[in-house]
Enzyme design. Structure first.
Site, PDB file in Angstrom:
ATOM      1  N   TRP A  11      43.485 -23.684  23.128  1.00 56.08           N
ATOM      2  CA  TRP A  11      42.060 -23.964  23.292  1.00 56.08           C
ATOM      3  C   TRP A  11      41.844 -25.251  24.080  1.00 56.08           C
ATOM      4  O   TRP A  11      40.945 -25.329  24.924  1.00 56.08           O
ATOM      5  CB  TRP A  11      41.400 -24.011  21.930  1.00 56.08           C
ATOM      6  CG  TRP A  11      39.901 -24.135  21.890  1.00 56.08           C
ATOM      7  CD1 TRP A  11      39.188 -24.879  21.001  1.00 56.08           C
ATOM      8  CD2 TRP A  11      38.928 -23.486  22.720  1.00 56.08           C
ATOM      9  NE1 TRP A  11      37.837 -24.734  21.231  1.00 56.08           N
ATOM     10  CE2 TRP A  11      37.648 -23.889  22.281  1.00 56.08           C
ATOM     11  CE3 TRP A  11      39.022 -22.601  23.804  1.00 56.08           C
ATOM     12  CZ2 TRP A  11      36.463 -23.440  22.887  1.00 56.08           C
ATOM     13  CZ3 TRP A  11      37.832 -22.167  24.408  1.00 56.08           C
ATOM     14  CH2 TRP A  11      36.587 -22.585  23.950  1.00 56.08           C
ATOM     15  N   LYS A 189      34.180 -18.380   8.804  1.00 54.83           N
ATOM     16  CA  LYS A 189      34.295 -17.057   9.434  1.00 54.83           C
ATOM     17  C   LYS A 189      35.751 -16.719   9.723  1.00 54.83           C
ATOM     18  O   LYS A 189      36.099 -15.533   9.872  1.00 54.83           O
ATOM     19  CB  LYS A 189      33.440 -16.978  10.702  1.00 54.83           C
ATOM     20  CG  LYS A 189      33.726 -18.035  11.765  1.00 54.83           C
ATOM     21  CD  LYS A 189      34.875 -17.691  12.673  1.00 54.83           C
ATOM     22  CE  LYS A 189      35.215 -18.863  13.555  1.00 54.83           C
ATOM     23  NZ  LYS A 189      36.433 -18.643  14.361  1.00 54.83           N
ATOM     24  N   THR A 246      34.847 -13.039  16.241  1.00 56.67           N
ATOM     25  CA  THR A 246      36.172 -13.243  15.676  1.00 56.67           C
ATOM     26  C   THR A 246      36.626 -12.063  14.831  1.00 56.67           C
ATOM     27  O   THR A 246      37.817 -11.730  14.807  1.00 56.67           O
ATOM     28  CB  THR A 246      36.188 -14.524  14.809  1.00 56.67           C
ATOM     29  OG1 THR A 246      35.605 -15.592  15.552  1.00 56.67           O
ATOM     30  CG2 THR A 246      37.598 -14.908  14.437  1.00 56.67           C
ATOM     31  N   VAL A 277      48.350 -22.032  15.642  1.00 57.76           N
ATOM     32  CA  VAL A 277      47.601 -22.231  14.404  1.00 57.76           C
ATOM     33  C   VAL A 277      46.579 -21.114  14.206  1.00 57.76           C
ATOM     34  O   VAL A 277      45.863 -20.732  15.132  1.00 57.76           O
ATOM     35  CB  VAL A 277      46.871 -23.592  14.429  1.00 57.76           C
ATOM     36  CG1 VAL A 277      46.001 -23.754  13.193  1.00 57.76           C
ATOM     37  CG2 VAL A 277      47.885 -24.718  14.516  1.00 57.76           C
TER      38      VAL A 277
END
Length: 335
Positions: A11, A189, A246, A277
């Site tokens: 990311w 979430k 997601t 992760v």
């Protein structure tokens, strides 16, 4: 204008690539042991998504050098490393007027604190912004348009971050002052995404997914509102928007965890295979501990926690959700 990106995982690299043209100078920082071979050699194309960085992006392991004179410091590290890295930022001389934007979603263990609370423990006067929304890294890298929110208790700081980080036609940002709701929506979430991946692998169908997302959102709202969130925030980008993306996408690392759990794999093997992760794993533990602390019912999160950490049959644990005591449906998950 200078951007410092702290943390060069998937990311972090994607955000660096996307935001480079917004700034005159861009510096990426990572610990020496975390840098890929490509980045160590200053190659422009890096794994795992073949992120191609512009030549003007500098890579360093010197944190002082990275944050010096930076207008925006983008923090993109695992939630378990946030406190440690903030201590390092403090030692490196971060200035309170520099905007620190946290882009990681999770809850710290064992403190059960949100990321902004962790950051404020170490940097209490820092201009802080939380970035959250439906932002699957691979789609963002492929220039698929999305929207997210930048939340801060100080609306002027949020608006400044909005202007600096918005990317026309690609990354549309909205401001928000409900930091609690934005953070909890983004963190919780991930647990529901594990549940969705589990259900998808078992081929339980679209009705199951619809029910799962709805009841999962009820859990998220119950917990978040009890902790001080505005319920309307959870129906926005960092709540429902992020939940839909997601829980519906095989690109989600947490969704992949659920798929592999349903195949009977053990969590340690799953995380080794992923090589990155998946915050929902630790968050499942955090939300269960937190819900007990505030006396809130979270059956889906409890089931995922048990499936992740128990040696029992994961399929049976998950399907037992259908056999719970019958009850009424909440209005917006608040009752």
């Amino acid at each position: 204008m200078k951007l410092a990106v702290i943390g060069l995982g998937c990311w972090g690299l994607v955000l660096t690539e996307m935001l480079t043209d917004n700034f005159d100078q861009v510096v990426g920082w990572s610990r020496e042991q975390d840098l890929s071979e490509e980045l160590k050699l200053y190659k422009r194309t890096t794994k795992p998504y073949n992120v191609q960085l512009q030549d003007k992006v500098q890579i360093t392991t010197n944190l002082n050098e990275a944050i010096k004179d930076a207008d925006v410091i983008l923090l993109v590290v695992a939630t378990s490393a946030t406190r440690i890295v903030c201590e390092q930022l403090k030692e490196a001389g971060i200035k309170k007027e520099q905007i620190l934007v946290n882009a990681s979603k999770g809850i710290e263990l064992p403190s059960l604190k949100r990321m902004s609370e962790v950051i404020k423990d170490v940097l209490p006067e820092q201009n802080l912004v939380i970035l959250s929304g439906p932002t699957l890294a691979e789609e963002v890298l492929n220039k698929c348009p999305t929207a997210a929110c930048v939340a801060s208790e100080n609306i002027e700081v949020a608006e400044k971050a909005q202007k600096l980080l918005n990317v026309a036609g690609r990354f549309r940002l909205y401001t928000n002052t409900d930091v609690i709701g934005v953070e909890l929506g983004g963190a919780l979430k991930n647990v529901m995404a594990i549940a969705a991946g589990f259900a998808d692998e078992l081929k339980l169908g679209d009705n199951t997914r619809g029910a799962l997302l709805t009841r999962g959102m009820a859990e998220i709202v119950r917990v978040s509102v009890t902790l001080g969130a505005n319920p309307s925030t959870l129906w926005g980008l960092s709540g429902m928007g992020d939940l839909i993306a997601t829980c519906s996408s095989p690109l989600s690392r947490n969704h992949k965890v659920g798929v592999m759990l349903a195949k009977g794999k053990k969590i340690d093997d799953i995380l080794n295979e992923l090589g990155s992760v998946a915050e929902g794993v630790k968050t499942s533990r955090a939300i269960c501990e937190l819900s007990k602390k505030i006396n809130i019912d979270t059956p889906i999160s409890d089931a995922i926690y048990e499936a992740v950490y128990s040696k029992e049959n994961s399929k049976e644990i998950f399907l037992n959700l259908m056999n719970r005591t019958l009850k009424g449906e909440e209005t917006f998950g608040i009752k």
